[in-house]
Scaffold this active site. Structure first.
Site, PDB file in Angstrom:
ATOM      1  N   GLU A 175     -23.428  35.124  -6.596  1.00  0.00           N
ATOM      2  CA  GLU A 175     -22.666  35.073  -7.838  1.00  0.00           C
ATOM      3  C   GLU A 175     -22.282  33.646  -8.197  1.00  0.00           C
ATOM      4  O   GLU A 175     -22.078  32.797  -7.325  1.00  0.00           O
ATOM      5  CB  GLU A 175     -21.401  35.915  -7.702  1.00  0.00           C
ATOM      6  CG  GLU A 175     -21.719  37.384  -7.841  1.00  0.00           C
ATOM      7  CD  GLU A 175     -20.501  38.238  -7.615  1.00  0.00           C
ATOM      8  OE1 GLU A 175     -19.986  38.800  -8.578  1.00  0.00           O
ATOM      9  OE2 GLU A 175     -20.076  38.336  -6.460  1.00  0.00           O
ATOM     10  N   CYS A 228     -18.516  27.570 -11.201  1.00  0.00           N
ATOM     11  CA  CYS A 228     -18.097  27.925  -9.847  1.00  0.00           C
ATOM     12  C   CYS A 228     -19.326  28.508  -9.151  1.00  0.00           C
ATOM     13  O   CYS A 228     -19.852  29.540  -9.572  1.00  0.00           O
ATOM     14  CB  CYS A 228     -16.966  28.943  -9.938  1.00  0.00           C
ATOM     15  SG  CYS A 228     -16.454  29.597  -8.354  1.00  0.00           S
ATOM     16  N   CYS A 255     -20.250  35.627   3.696  1.00  0.00           N
ATOM     17  CA  CYS A 255     -19.381  34.629   4.314  1.00  0.00           C
ATOM     18  C   CYS A 255     -19.002  35.146   5.689  1.00  0.00           C
ATOM     19  O   CYS A 255     -18.853  36.351   5.877  1.00  0.00           O
ATOM     20  CB  CYS A 255     -18.113  34.449   3.471  1.00  0.00           C
ATOM     21  SG  CYS A 255     -17.016  33.138   4.066  1.00  0.00           S
ATOM     22  N   CYS A 260     -11.528  36.009   5.645  1.00  0.00           N
ATOM     23  CA  CYS A 260     -10.134  35.895   5.217  1.00  0.00           C
ATOM     24  C   CYS A 260      -9.697  37.269   4.720  1.00  0.00           C
ATOM     25  O   CYS A 260     -10.436  37.931   3.971  1.00  0.00           O
ATOM     26  CB  CYS A 260      -9.990  34.835   4.119  1.00  0.00           C
ATOM     27  SG  CYS A 260     -10.492  33.189   4.694  1.00  0.00           S
ATOM     28  N   CYS A 295      -9.554  38.248   0.816  1.00  0.00           N
ATOM     29  CA  CYS A 295     -10.677  37.820  -0.029  1.00  0.00           C
ATOM     30  C   CYS A 295     -11.802  38.851  -0.009  1.00  0.00           C
ATOM     31  O   CYS A 295     -12.212  39.322   1.059  1.00  0.00           O
ATOM     32  CB  CYS A 295     -11.203  36.474   0.482  1.00  0.00           C
ATOM     33  SG  CYS A 295     -12.693  35.902  -0.367  1.00  0.00           S
ATOM     34  N   LEU A 330      -5.325  26.439   1.901  1.00  0.00           N
ATOM     35  CA  LEU A 330      -4.275  26.410   2.932  1.00  0.00           C
ATOM     36  C   LEU A 330      -3.629  27.794   3.054  1.00  0.00           C
ATOM     37  O   LEU A 330      -3.627  28.391   4.124  1.00  0.00           O
ATOM     38  CB  LEU A 330      -3.251  25.327   2.573  1.00  0.00           C
ATOM     39  CG  LEU A 330      -2.257  24.975   3.667  1.00  0.00           C
ATOM     40  CD1 LEU A 330      -2.958  24.520   4.938  1.00  0.00           C
ATOM     41  CD2 LEU A 330      -1.279  23.905   3.186  1.00  0.00           C
ATOM     42  N   CYS A 378     -10.975  34.337  -8.747  1.00  0.00           N
ATOM     43  CA  CYS A 378     -11.013  33.832  -7.370  1.00  0.00           C
ATOM     44  C   CYS A 378     -10.909  34.977  -6.387  1.00  0.00           C
ATOM     45  O   CYS A 378     -10.009  35.799  -6.492  1.00  0.00           O
ATOM     46  CB  CYS A 378      -9.807  32.943  -7.071  1.00  0.00           C
ATOM     47  SG  CYS A 378      -9.822  31.382  -7.866  1.00  0.00           S
TER      48      CYS A 378
HETATM   49  N1  SAH Z   1     -14.721  29.294   1.536  1.00  0.00           N
HETATM   50  C1  SAH Z   1     -14.213  28.318   0.591  1.00  0.00           C
HETATM   51  C2  SAH Z   1     -14.742  28.558  -0.783  1.00  0.00           C
HETATM   52  C3  SAH Z   1     -14.234  29.818  -1.446  1.00  0.00           C
HETATM   53  S1  SAH Z   1     -13.076  29.295  -2.632  1.00  0.00           S
HETATM   54  C4  SAH Z   1     -12.697  28.304   0.642  1.00  0.00           C
HETATM   55  O1  SAH Z   1     -12.123  29.208   1.231  1.00  0.00           O
HETATM   56  O2  SAH Z   1     -12.092  27.375   0.119  1.00  0.00           O
HETATM   57  C5  SAH Z   1     -12.248  30.690  -2.936  1.00  0.00           C
HETATM   58  C6  SAH Z   1     -10.765  30.405  -3.188  1.00  0.00           C
HETATM   59  O3  SAH Z   1     -10.240  31.603  -3.682  1.00  0.00           O
HETATM   60  C7  SAH Z   1     -10.021  30.066  -1.892  1.00  0.00           C
HETATM   61  O4  SAH Z   1      -9.026  29.095  -2.135  1.00  0.00           O
HETATM   62  C8  SAH Z   1      -9.358  31.378  -1.546  1.00  0.00           C
HETATM   63  O5  SAH Z   1      -8.169  31.164  -0.830  1.00  0.00           O
HETATM   64  C9  SAH Z   1      -9.124  31.976  -2.917  1.00  0.00           C
HETATM   65  N2  SAH Z   1      -9.080  33.435  -2.930  1.00  0.00           N
HETATM   66  C10 SAH Z   1      -9.774  34.289  -2.174  1.00  0.00           C
HETATM   67  N3  SAH Z   1      -9.460  35.556  -2.485  1.00  0.00           N
HETATM   68  C11 SAH Z   1      -8.564  35.504  -3.481  1.00  0.00           C
HETATM   69  C12 SAH Z   1      -7.883  36.481  -4.263  1.00  0.00           C
HETATM   70  N4  SAH Z   1      -8.083  37.773  -4.072  1.00  0.00           N
HETATM   71  N5  SAH Z   1      -7.031  36.040  -5.215  1.00  0.00           N
HETATM   72  C13 SAH Z   1      -6.854  34.731  -5.437  1.00  0.00           C
HETATM   73  N6  SAH Z   1      -7.481  33.771  -4.756  1.00  0.00           N
HETATM   74  C14 SAH Z   1      -8.314  34.154  -3.778  1.00  0.00           C
END
Ligand code: SAH
Length: 359
Positions: A96, A109, A116, A120, A123, A222, A340
């Site tokens: 995507e 993006c 992945c 997390c 996510c 973070l 995100c």
């Molecule tokens: N693996 C990398 C790139 C992914 S960026 C990273 O973690 O930075 C994806 C961003 O979206 C990250 O900052 C993550 O914390 C955020 N994210 C993931 N799931 C989310 C959600 N359900 N709502 C808002 N932000 C989310």
């Protein structure tokens, strides 16, 4: 019988090396620049349409190499004009990418991996397993596919590695793509227009630091102010805890006026207290940092909630008070699953090219 598919995707190499590649095939080197101009200035990828190449060269080249960005399998258009794309790689997997226009500019993006492996807990992509890393050409190809599908070509484009996957778990692909995007014979973008976002892989961060002037911007997810909470949300924190991560960031040679972005997903009752905001201020003291607060985008199956507006405002004020430069970022494209953390390419390989509009 069909001719075998050419094995070389020119997009896997920076455009300034296309001279050498074409030279190897027996063409004059300047032909490499002509092909690069078609691809990056005019969005033409098919050699057959490159009319300043001799006809026999067009057919010859097509049997030796290809310019093969991923295909648009499906496009979802949000009421806020952002667009989510399902793209099909040469290997048949779906990834995507999201196109977000703002006035005459656009932010893309893009994904660095199919799936992945960092899991997390908040996510959507984290619920997928890692299938594989994308090649440099597949990453640059996402940029080309989205730009050539745009209604109006944007005057300026930024790209963020915030789609699927962990960019620093795919350093060869990501560094190759970053170099290709900066190549003066290709897009020729400055490092300022490229942001790599990471869960915080400490050794890979040091490696990025060594890229010098070519290094892209860095964003770090973070998402918590204590190791106990961060390890619950982001299992990788057990390996690289906050103190090690911050130390690695202090060692990076930041350029004049450059700042590292910290992303902090706000989860109700988990990491959104005023004390969290204060601790965040302390943790980041002395770093050239800015903080993006991202209210969590709900995923139905997950035991989290987005804080209410009062809690978001309170957190922001507290963070400002502790000396942080902080912004609340509301994700775009939530109505089409483009926000995100919502990216999770459908696994159905039979999706056909369609447009789904949210309004
Ligand atoms: N693996 C990398 C790139 C992914 S960026 C990273 O973690 O930075 C994806 C961003 O979206 C990250 O900052 C993550 O914390 C955020 N994210 C993931 N799931 C989310 C959600 N359900 N709502 C808002 N932000 C989310």
């Amino acid at each position: 019988m069909n001719a075998p598919a050419p094995s070389l995707n020119l997009l896997d190499r920076p455009a300034s090396s296309w001279r050498a590649a074409l030279d190897d095939f027996g063409y004059e080197p300047y032909r490499g620049d002509q092909v690069a101009e078609w691809v990056f200035q005019r969005g033409v990828f098919d050699f057959e349409r490159m009319t300043n190449l001799p006809a026999d060269m067009r057919t010859g080249l097509a049997s030796q190499a290809a310019v093969a960005p991923p295909e648009v399998a499906q496009r979802f258009v949000s009421s806020d004009r952002s667009r989510r794309y399902l793209l099909r790689t040469g290997g048949g997997e779906l990834v995507e990418a999201v196109y977000m226009p703002t006035g005459e500019r656009a932010t893309l993006c893009i994904s660095s991996q199919v799936g992945c492996r960092f899991a997390c807990t908040f996510c959507q992509t984290g619920t997928m397993k890692l299938q594989r890393s994308l090649s440099a050409g597949e990453i640059v190809g996402q940029v080309l596919s989205l730009l050539s599908d745009a209604e109006l070509p944007p005057k300026r484009t930024n790209v963020v590695f915030m789609g699927q996957g962990e960019p620093l778990d795919n350093l060869p692909g990501v560094i190759g793509a970053v170099e290709a995007l900066q190549d003066p014979a290709g897009p020729g973008w400055s490092w300022r227009r490229i942001t790599v976002s990471t869960v915080g892989l400490v050794p890979a961060l040091a490696e990025l630091g060594r890229l010098g002037e070519r290094r892209p911007r860095i964003a770090v997810s973070l998402n918590a102010s204590t190791d106990a909470v961060r390890s619950e949300l982001m299992p990788i924190n057990r390996k690289y805890p906050i103190a090690d991560l911050v130390a690695a960031l202090r060692d990076i040679p930041w350029r004049r006026r450059e700042r590292v972005t910290f992303e902090y997903v706000l989860l109700r009752g988990v990491n959104d207290s005023p004390d969290d905001a204060k601790r965040l201020g302390k943790l980041l003291r002395g770093l050239p940092a800015k903080v993006n607060l991202i209210p969590w985008n709900p995923i139905e199956t997950m035991p989290f909630a987005r804080p209410d507006q009062d809690a978001i405002d309170r957190f922001r004020r507290e963070a400002l008070g502790s000396g942080l430069d902080v912004l609340v970022r509301y994700s775009r494209g939530a109505d089409i699953g483009a926000a995100c953390g919502q990216l999770q390419a459908a696994h159905d390989p039979s999706v056909s090219p369609t447009t789904v509009s949210a309004d």
